[in-house]
Design a protein around this motif. Structure first.
Motif, mmCIF file in Angstrom:
data_model
loop_
_atom_site.group_PDB
_atom_site.id
_atom_site.type_symbol
_atom_site.label_atom_id
_atom_site.label_comp_id
_atom_site.label_asym_id
_atom_site.label_seq_id
_atom_site.Cartn_x
_atom_site.Cartn_y
_atom_site.Cartn_z
ATOM 1 N N LEU A 144 0.859 -1.189 -0.170
ATOM 2 C CA LEU A 144 -0.094 -0.085 0.125
ATOM 3 C C LEU A 144 0.818 1.435 0.107
ATOM 4 N N GLY A 145 2.175 0.983 -0.126
ATOM 5 C CA GLY A 145 3.192 2.354 -0.168
ATOM 6 C C GLY A 145 3.274 2.805 0.974
ATOM 7 N N ILE A 146 3.251 2.049 2.213
ATOM 8 C CA ILE A 146 3.605 2.631 3.481
ATOM 9 C C ILE A 146 4.904 1.636 4.011
ATOM 10 N N GLU A 147 5.746 2.539 4.123
ATOM 11 C CA GLU A 147 7.050 2.226 4.903
ATOM 12 C C GLU A 147 7.224 1.993 6.371
ATOM 13 N N VAL A 148 7.658 0.969 6.741
ATOM 14 C CA VAL A 148 8.040 0.867 8.316
ATOM 15 C C VAL A 148 9.458 1.435 8.252
ATOM 16 N N HIS A 149 9.576 2.468 9.042
ATOM 17 C CA HIS A 149 11.055 2.818 9.077
ATOM 18 C C HIS A 149 11.762 2.232 10.222
ATOM 19 N N ASP A 150 11.015 1.971 11.269
ATOM 20 C CA ASP A 150 11.636 1.362 12.382
ATOM 21 C C ASP A 150 10.681 0.829 13.237
ATOM 22 N N HIS A 151 11.216 0.029 14.349
ATOM 23 C CA HIS A 151 10.248 -0.526 15.444
ATOM 24 C C HIS A 151 11.278 -0.150 16.554
ATOM 25 N N ILE A 152 10.664 0.683 17.337
ATOM 26 C CA ILE A 152 11.525 1.006 18.690
ATOM 27 C C ILE A 152 10.895 0.263 20.007
ATOM 28 N N ILE A 153 11.546 -0.537 20.795
ATOM 29 C CA ILE A 153 11.155 -0.760 21.833
ATOM 30 C C ILE A 153 11.803 -0.113 23.104
ATOM 31 N N VAL A 154 11.287 0.664 23.856
ATOM 32 C CA VAL A 154 11.537 1.421 24.789
ATOM 33 C C VAL A 154 11.559 0.782 26.397
ATOM 34 N N GLY A 155 12.643 0.820 27.003
ATOM 35 C CA GLY A 155 12.402 0.168 28.467
ATOM 36 C C GLY A 155 13.375 1.194 29.365
ATOM 37 N N LYS A 156 13.234 0.966 30.643
ATOM 38 C CA LYS A 156 13.701 1.641 31.616
ATOM 39 C C LYS A 156 15.256 1.919 31.514
ATOM 40 N N HIS A 157 15.977 1.072 30.818
ATOM 41 C CA HIS A 157 17.161 0.889 30.814
ATOM 42 C C HIS A 157 17.975 0.988 29.296
ATOM 43 N N GLY A 158 17.169 1.890 28.663
ATOM 44 C CA GLY A 158 17.501 2.062 27.116
ATOM 45 C C GLY A 158 16.186 1.770 26.156
ATOM 46 N N HIS A 159 16.893 1.485 24.792
ATOM 47 C CA HIS A 159 15.969 0.944 23.818
ATOM 48 C C HIS A 159 16.639 0.152 22.862
ATOM 49 N N ALA A 160 15.823 -0.446 22.047
ATOM 50 C CA ALA A 160 16.247 -1.263 20.975
ATOM 51 C C ALA A 160 15.727 -0.711 19.574
#
Length: 168
Positions: A144-160
């Motif tokens: 559908l022409g929609i790009e997923v740039h990233d998936h960020i997981i946020v935690g108390k001790h940082g992010h992925a």
């Protein structure tokens, strides 16, 4: 809506802040920080200010007691159109429906998204379910022409970042 300056606001606010206990004061500054960050994000391309995006997301959901799944919807220039919470779950699970992510992107005329959720336990390491769900959303959005740039997981001790981990 035009913003206006309120004479004496800073002085009055500072005087009121002195009356707050430590927790309320931290909550106030966290809320103000989110408003300021979001305002900056709405005015310029998100991908040009990646640390600001991460700081905003950490303050928004990094310390939530339950999982929350949200999506940053972007236009073709990667400007933030909307930041929306699509689901709230338990301490270790949030139901995510790929069709709802894509449906909302189409309603907003978004051409890209950044998927975001938190891990209340603090460890931002992606689970197998996180990886599979992200792949399904990418597979549904791409035609559908929609790009997923990233998936960020946020935690108390940082992010992925799935992009940095080469998961997408």
């Amino acid at each position: 809506m035009p913003r206006k300056s309120i004479p004496g606001f800073a002085e009055t606010g500072a005087a009121m802040a002195q009356q707050l206990d430590d927790n309320d004061l931290l909550n106030l500054f966290s809320a103000v920080g989110r408003v300021v960050s979001k305002r900056f994000l709405m005015k310029r391309p998100c991908l040009d200010r990646w640390q600001l995006v991460l700081d905003y997301l950490t303050s928004a959901i990094g310390f939530e007691p339950r999982e929350q799944f949200r999506v940053l919807y972007l236009d073709k220039r990667n400007n933030l159109i909307a930041d929306e919470v699509l689901a709230e779950g338990t301490v270790d699970h949030t139901p995510v429906y790929p069709r709802e992510v894509v449906k909302r992107a189409l309603e907003l005329s978004a051409t890209a998204v950044i998927l975001v959720h938190n891990h209340p336990g603090g460890d931002p390491t992606p689970s197998r379910a996180d990886i599979e769900m992200t792949r399904v959303i990418i597979d549904v959005a791409k035609p559908l022409g929609i790009e997923v740039h990233d998936h960020i997981i946020v935690g108390k001790h940082g992010h992925a970042s799935f992009k940095q981990l080469r998961l997408i």
